[in-house]
Design a protein around this motif. Sequence first.
Motif, PDB file in Angstrom:
ATOM      1  N   ASP A  34     -18.939 -89.817  20.601  1.00  0.00           N
ATOM      2  CA  ASP A  34     -20.017 -89.362  19.739  1.00  0.00           C
ATOM      3  C   ASP A  34     -19.906 -90.006  18.358  1.00  0.00           C
ATOM      4  OD1 ASP A  34     -21.111 -87.768  21.672  1.00  0.00           O
ATOM      5  OD2 ASP A  34     -20.230 -85.899  20.925  1.00  0.00           O
ATOM      6  N   GLY A  35     -21.031 -90.387  17.811  1.00  0.00           N
ATOM      7  CA  GLY A  35     -21.061 -90.892  16.449  1.00  0.00           C
ATOM      8  C   GLY A  35     -20.947 -92.386  16.313  1.00  0.00           C
ATOM      9  N   TYR A  36     -20.634 -93.092  17.384  1.00  0.00           N
ATOM     10  CA  TYR A  36     -20.542 -94.544  17.306  1.00  0.00           C
ATOM     11  C   TYR A  36     -21.934 -95.177  17.358  1.00  0.00           C
ATOM     12  CZ  TYR A  36     -15.502 -94.340  18.242  1.00  0.00           C
ATOM     13  OH  TYR A  36     -14.156 -94.093  18.182  1.00  0.00           O
ATOM     14  N   GLN A  37     -22.052 -96.316  16.684  1.00  0.00           N
ATOM     15  CA  GLN A  37     -23.263 -97.115  16.841  1.00  0.00           C
ATOM     16  C   GLN A  37     -23.412 -97.473  18.314  1.00  0.00           C
ATOM     17  OE1 GLN A  37     -23.152-100.819  14.718  1.00  0.00           O
ATOM     18  NE2 GLN A  37     -25.078-101.554  15.569  1.00  0.00           N
ATOM     19  N   ALA A  38     -24.659 -97.511  18.788  1.00  0.00           N
ATOM     20  CA  ALA A  38     -24.902 -97.815  20.192  1.00  0.00           C
ATOM     21  C   ALA A  38     -25.981 -98.879  20.309  1.00  0.00           C
ATOM     22  CB  ALA A  38     -25.319 -96.562  20.950  1.00  0.00           C
ATOM     23  N   VAL A  39     -25.936 -99.600  21.425  1.00  0.00           N
ATOM     24  CA  VAL A  39     -26.989-100.556  21.756  1.00  0.00           C
ATOM     25  C   VAL A  39     -27.632-100.124  23.067  1.00  0.00           C
ATOM     26  CG1 VAL A  39     -25.956-102.511  20.538  1.00  0.00           C
ATOM     27  CG2 VAL A  39     -25.315-102.071  22.919  1.00  0.00           C
ATOM     28  N   SER A  40     -28.907-100.420  23.201  1.00  0.00           N
ATOM     29  CA  SER A  40     -29.632-100.080  24.415  1.00  0.00           C
ATOM     30  C   SER A  40     -29.632-101.281  25.352  1.00  0.00           C
ATOM     31  CB  SER A  40     -31.069 -99.676  24.085  1.00  0.00           C
ATOM     32  OG  SER A  40     -31.792 -99.356  25.255  1.00  0.00           O
ATOM     33  N   VAL A  41     -29.077-101.088  26.532  1.00  0.00           N
ATOM     34  CA  VAL A  41     -28.979-102.160  27.530  1.00  0.00           C
ATOM     35  C   VAL A  41     -29.414-101.594  28.879  1.00  0.00           C
ATOM     36  CG1 VAL A  41     -27.478-103.824  28.674  1.00  0.00           C
ATOM     37  CG2 VAL A  41     -27.067-103.225  26.282  1.00  0.00           C
ATOM     38  N   ASP A  42     -30.425-102.213  29.467  1.00  0.00           N
ATOM     39  CA  ASP A  42     -30.879-101.812  30.802  1.00  0.00           C
ATOM     40  C   ASP A  42     -31.156-100.309  30.892  1.00  0.00           C
ATOM     41  OD1 ASP A  42     -30.583-104.469  31.545  1.00  0.00           O
ATOM     42  OD2 ASP A  42     -28.558-104.171  32.328  1.00  0.00           O
ATOM     43  N   GLY A  43     -31.707 -99.765  29.823  1.00  0.00           N
ATOM     44  CA  GLY A  43     -32.061 -98.352  29.818  1.00  0.00           C
ATOM     45  C   GLY A  43     -30.926 -97.400  29.513  1.00  0.00           C
ATOM     46  N   GLN A  44     -29.750 -97.921  29.230  1.00  0.00           N
ATOM     47  CA  GLN A  44     -28.600 -97.091  28.893  1.00  0.00           C
ATOM     48  C   GLN A  44     -28.209 -97.292  27.432  1.00  0.00           C
ATOM     49  OE1 GLN A  44     -27.217 -94.804  30.588  1.00  0.00           O
ATOM     50  NE2 GLN A  44     -27.869 -95.186  32.687  1.00  0.00           N
ATOM     51  N   CYS A 112     -17.992-112.225  23.269  1.00  0.00           N
ATOM     52  CA  CYS A 112     -19.224-112.765  22.656  1.00  0.00           C
ATOM     53  C   CYS A 112     -19.830-112.114  21.395  1.00  0.00           C
ATOM     54  CB  CYS A 112     -20.295-112.876  23.735  1.00  0.00           C
ATOM     55  SG  CYS A 112     -20.454-111.508  24.860  1.00  0.00           S
ATOM     56  N   PRO A 113     -19.451-110.986  20.804  1.00  0.00           N
ATOM     57  CA  PRO A 113     -18.311-110.143  21.140  1.00  0.00           C
ATOM     58  C   PRO A 113     -18.613-108.950  22.050  1.00  0.00           C
ATOM     59  CG  PRO A 113     -19.131-109.548  18.987  1.00  0.00           C
ATOM     60  CD  PRO A 113     -19.993-110.680  19.474  1.00  0.00           C
ATOM     61  N   HIS A 114     -19.902-108.557  22.225  1.00  0.00           N
ATOM     62  CA  HIS A 114     -20.086-107.362  23.058  1.00  0.00           C
ATOM     63  C   HIS A 114     -21.362-107.407  23.900  1.00  0.00           C
ATOM     64  CE1 HIS A 114     -21.790-105.950  19.012  1.00  0.00           C
ATOM     65  NE2 HIS A 114     -22.852-106.081  19.798  1.00  0.00           N
ATOM     66  N   HIS A 115     -21.810-108.576  24.309  1.00  0.00           N
ATOM     67  CA  HIS A 115     -23.029-108.625  25.121  1.00  0.00           C
ATOM     68  C   HIS A 115     -22.719-108.477  26.613  1.00  0.00           C
ATOM     69  CE1 HIS A 115     -25.124-109.325  21.506  1.00  0.00           C
ATOM     70  NE2 HIS A 115     -24.759-110.575  21.350  1.00  0.00           N
ATOM     71  N   LEU A 116     -21.813-109.291  27.145  1.00  0.00           N
ATOM     72  CA  LEU A 116     -21.403-109.107  28.541  1.00  0.00           C
ATOM     73  C   LEU A 116     -20.774-107.728  28.736  1.00  0.00           C
ATOM     74  CD1 LEU A 116     -19.846-112.601  29.382  1.00  0.00           C
ATOM     75  CD2 LEU A 116     -21.919-111.637  30.384  1.00  0.00           C
ATOM     76  N   SER A 117     -19.970-107.307  27.771  1.00  0.00           N
ATOM     77  CA  SER A 117     -19.296-106.010  27.909  1.00  0.00           C
ATOM     78  C   SER A 117     -20.298-104.857  27.881  1.00  0.00           C
ATOM     79  CB  SER A 117     -18.254-105.828  26.810  1.00  0.00           C
ATOM     80  OG  SER A 117     -18.834-105.919  25.525  1.00  0.00           O
ATOM     81  N   SER A 118     -21.345-104.954  27.063  1.00  0.00           N
ATOM     82  CA  SER A 118     -22.337-103.881  27.049  1.00  0.00           C
ATOM     83  C   SER A 118     -23.160-103.870  28.334  1.00  0.00           C
ATOM     84  CB  SER A 118     -23.245-103.993  25.819  1.00  0.00           C
ATOM     85  OG  SER A 118     -23.989-105.196  25.825  1.00  0.00           O
ATOM     86  N   MET A 119     -23.384-105.050  28.921  1.00  0.00           N
ATOM     87  CA  MET A 119     -24.031-105.096  30.243  1.00  0.00           C
ATOM     88  C   MET A 119     -23.188-104.364  31.282  1.00  0.00           C
ATOM     89  SD  MET A 119     -25.518-108.841  31.115  1.00  0.00           S
ATOM     90  CE  MET A 119     -27.162-109.357  30.617  1.00  0.00           C
ATOM     91  N   ARG A 120     -21.889-104.650  31.294  1.00  0.00           N
ATOM     92  CA  ARG A 120     -21.010-104.007  32.274  1.00  0.00           C
ATOM     93  C   ARG A 120     -20.937-102.507  32.016  1.00  0.00           C
ATOM     94  NH1 ARG A 120     -20.171-102.710  36.392  1.00  0.00           N
ATOM     95  NH2 ARG A 120     -18.249-102.627  37.584  1.00  0.00           N
ATOM     96  N   ALA A 121     -20.867-102.131  30.740  1.00  0.00           N
ATOM     97  CA  ALA A 121     -20.815-100.714  30.404  1.00  0.00           C
ATOM     98  C   ALA A 121     -22.082-100.000  30.853  1.00  0.00           C
ATOM     99  CB  ALA A 121     -20.610-100.544  28.896  1.00  0.00           C
TER     100      ALA A 121
END
Length: 240
Positions: A34-44, A112-121
């Motif tokens: 909770d409280g961390y910045q988040a990015v929206s990827v594939d609806g998540q 990349c630093p977090h594009h592939l990782s955010s996809m996997r997440a």
Amino acid sequence: MRSRRTVLAGAGAALGGVAGCLGGGGSGGASTLDGYQAVSVDGQSVPLAPIADVHDWYESDRARFVDARSQAAYVQSHIDGAVWSPARNGQEQDDPVADWDVDTLVVTYCGCPHHLSSMRAAALLDAGYENVAALDEGFWAWQDEGYPIAGGRPDYEPPLRVVEGRTDPDLAGEWAWARHDATGQREVTPIADDGSYALNVRFAAVAGDDPVRITTPAYELSAPVAELAAGLVGVDGRLR
């Protein structure tokens, strides 16, 4: 605790209820994420966890780690104890994450630093995992901090080459990819609102004259990576 296999065997409505949850685990309590910045990827909504917190989780054995890069990059160097489960959906067979409990605190990372990782997440959240974050600063920041690394060349850091380009602004939010097909290494970045993109290409054992393939939904281009980094890929898919 429920495993991923248990979740996937349950009713579709139950899976839909946990997908995208950031760690409440159904208890109503506060999540670690909770409280961390988040990015929206594939609806998540994918939390981006800062390296200091992630290192604390590592030292206290609170989290498990997923390398979302290519197998070639993983073999060269990876966070000690991490498994290889590449973006977007992991290994085709016997992915090591499949047997983890869905309430495991999982940190994905890439370079990349977090594009592939955010996809996997995002894919893990969609599959029912409840506590998943991407390492915000990426793998190379972890290495630079001197944190535990394993692999065949744990001190090796490939050169960074930034490939910039443009495409149709109507494709904003879609993905631009760089691929070294010979080794299976990949990087990805979202296309910006104005159609621009910048790929941080850090491929292991790839020389400047080795061809790298750039793809967007509008075009595909293959050229030596040094030339790509020195120029600009135009909206017509040609290197300038």
